[in-house]
Design an enzyme around this catalytic site. Sequence first.
Site, short mmCIF file in Angstrom:
data_model
loop_
_atom_site.label_atom_id
_atom_site.label_comp_id
_atom_site.label_asym_id
_atom_site.label_seq_id
_atom_site.Cartn_x
_atom_site.Cartn_y
_atom_site.Cartn_z
N LYS A 206 0.82 -1.20 0.00
CA LYS A 206 0.00 0.00 0.00
C LYS A 206 0.86 1.26 0.00
O LYS A 206 0.64 2.18 -0.78
CB LYS A 206 -0.95 0.00 1.21
CG LYS A 206 -1.89 1.20 1.23
CD LYS A 206 -2.77 1.21 2.48
CE LYS A 206 -3.83 0.15 2.44
NZ LYS A 206 -4.81 0.29 3.54
N GLU A 212 10.30 -5.49 3.86
CA GLU A 212 10.52 -6.80 3.28
C GLU A 212 10.13 -6.81 1.80
O GLU A 212 10.86 -7.34 0.94
CB GLU A 212 9.71 -7.87 4.03
CG GLU A 212 10.05 -8.00 5.51
CD GLU A 212 9.18 -7.12 6.40
OE1 GLU A 212 9.09 -7.43 7.60
OE2 GLU A 212 8.60 -6.12 5.89
N GLY A 267 -5.34 -5.34 5.39
CA GLY A 267 -4.53 -6.28 4.61
C GLY A 267 -5.08 -7.69 4.61
O GLY A 267 -5.15 -8.34 3.56
N ARG A 268 -5.49 -8.20 5.76
CA ARG A 268 -5.95 -9.58 5.83
C ARG A 268 -7.37 -9.74 5.29
O ARG A 268 -7.88 -10.85 5.19
CB ARG A 268 -5.87 -10.08 7.27
CG ARG A 268 -6.60 -9.23 8.29
CD ARG A 268 -6.18 -9.59 9.71
NE ARG A 268 -6.75 -8.71 10.72
CZ ARG A 268 -6.23 -7.54 11.06
NH1 ARG A 268 -5.16 -7.08 10.44
NH2 ARG A 268 -6.79 -6.80 12.01
N GLU A 353 -4.43 -12.19 13.88
CA GLU A 353 -4.05 -10.78 13.76
C GLU A 353 -5.24 -9.88 14.07
O GLU A 353 -5.08 -8.75 14.54
CB GLU A 353 -3.52 -10.49 12.36
CG GLU A 353 -2.80 -9.14 12.25
CD GLU A 353 -2.01 -8.98 10.97
OE1 GLU A 353 -0.80 -9.28 10.99
OE2 GLU A 353 -2.59 -8.58 9.95
N HIS A 384 -2.50 -38.53 10.64
CA HIS A 384 -1.29 -39.31 10.91
C HIS A 384 -0.23 -38.46 11.62
O HIS A 384 0.95 -38.83 11.63
CB HIS A 384 -0.75 -39.89 9.61
CG HIS A 384 -1.67 -40.87 8.98
ND1 HIS A 384 -1.63 -42.22 9.26
CD2 HIS A 384 -2.70 -40.71 8.12
CE1 HIS A 384 -2.57 -42.85 8.60
NE2 HIS A 384 -3.24 -41.96 7.90
N LYS A 512 8.95 -4.30 14.08
CA LYS A 512 9.45 -3.59 12.90
C LYS A 512 10.30 -2.39 13.31
O LYS A 512 11.35 -2.13 12.73
CB LYS A 512 8.28 -3.11 12.03
CG LYS A 512 7.54 -4.20 11.29
CD LYS A 512 6.45 -3.58 10.43
CE LYS A 512 5.68 -4.61 9.64
NZ LYS A 512 4.63 -4.00 8.80
#
Length: 553
Positions: A206, A212, A267-268, A353, A384, A512
């Site tokens: 954005k 990153e 964002g999510r 979050e 399993h 951050k």
Amino acid sequence: MKHLQELPVWRELWKHFDATKSLHMRDLFEQDPERAQRYWLEVGGLILDYSKNRITDETLVLLMQLARESGVPERIKQMFRGEKINATENRAVLHVALRNRTNAPILVDGEDVMPQVNRVLSRMGEFAHEVRSGEWLGYTNQVITDVVNIGIGGSDLGPLMMCTALKPYGHPRLKMHFVSNVDGSQLRDVLEKVHPETTLFIIASKTFTTQETLTNALTAREWFLKYADEESAVAKHFVAVSTNKKAVADFGIDTANMFEFWDWVGGRYSLWSAIGLPIMLYLGEENFIEMLNGAHLMDQHFFNAPLEQNMPVLLALIGIWYINYYGGGSHIIAPYDQHLHRLPKFIQQLDMESNGKQVTLDGQAVAHETAPIIWGETGINGQHAFFQLLHQGTHITPIDLIASLQKRSNLPGHHEILLANVFAQAEAFMRGKTPDEVRVELKEQGMDEARIEELVPHKTFSGNRPSNLILMNKINPRNMGSLIALYEHKTFVQGIIWGINSFDQWGVELGKQLAKTILSELTGETAVQPHDSSTERLIRLYRNANCDKPGTC
């Protein structure tokens, strides 16, 4: 505001819990032949069987009362009206506007946002058509064969999950790649697979400043320019999902190929927006619209259905019952479809979050548990691995079992085995196995009495383990849209009841901020600053291992 523990029904639910906590679901089914029929709900192409939960009719009545006393109906209306329910950031929360297929006006600060939404959606469709049809050509006039999405968090997990889930609908020429980790090995591995003249990079940020994402983007740009000598070629191979025109232009991307979204899109919750550009490129505009249609169908159900027949509300309240009363600190997502193997990680971010908060909307410390730990794996593999804990462990760990009725493979017998396992696990969690059942089983094997009694405790399953079974009539774009919207709204309802803000994420920021300081110390740009003794020692260890001379880099 009234806090959860101050609501009258909160105390009533504790009384009810004490009175019912010893009930066994096996007995509830035997006493009520209509249980499965009543605890069953269908919305579009989704079926929810919630009968295998430690609930009774009275439980549901009290939980519905909890939803009303918590203000759930009004908060739902506030979200759809575009009110600024994200109070700490003073923002509306309008992912529902991104899939508002009726195009009814939705206002933010008095302005209808739908024209903006439709404009970006239309431009995404035009661009997707150009790439998919072969009209969009690279700097050597070749068609695009690979798409690399560079983002992180919601800019990565949503598109990755949906492209993986709907792979059978993908364009046969396009290969999709996703890079989120700043660890250079992930980007390197992708760049080794693709060719610069046929690769399109989507930079999803954005602000276009996310460390990153920008680091990976700049590295990809440098790699590309080793082959394409002219910087002007960048515009043919890089597009952006952002709102920062200047930074996008400085990177070399034509701002005509910058797809925007808005601060009322978290964002999510953003895969429905321009963040979903990789999804549209892979699936095509029609399938992307179908995904929006499915989400809109769930939105309309969520907004209009009575609480008692409201699928997101039911899932949210049943989750509250386990988290806040039974002490269930985790929740499992177990899809029985290999293409859904990214779904648990996506829902993990969505839920944790959103609701991983320790203060209420008025800034007071919460006096109860909030978000559970979300984890999971494809169901067959989970059986399993960690299902042993679910069957015989000491935790109360609810599980969502997710499957498709329609076969996704033409390999004979595979889907039947898959569904047999889904249904059997749900039954086994509920029923368990009694000591007497174990004795009969072992006796039929010819085992002597002494050995049988030794093994009985080890082969007994208490059962009474809760599960929800979510069935799709088929895994397609529409039903995937409905499924994700279902979990979004479930998360929102739980946040309302806990009195927290599900739409900020300040906890992400602290690490951050500290990382920026430490980075300059690792590179030698600044001297090592005062930290705790452990952090200082770690910084010096890195510098000593990676600098030519001690103390300098």
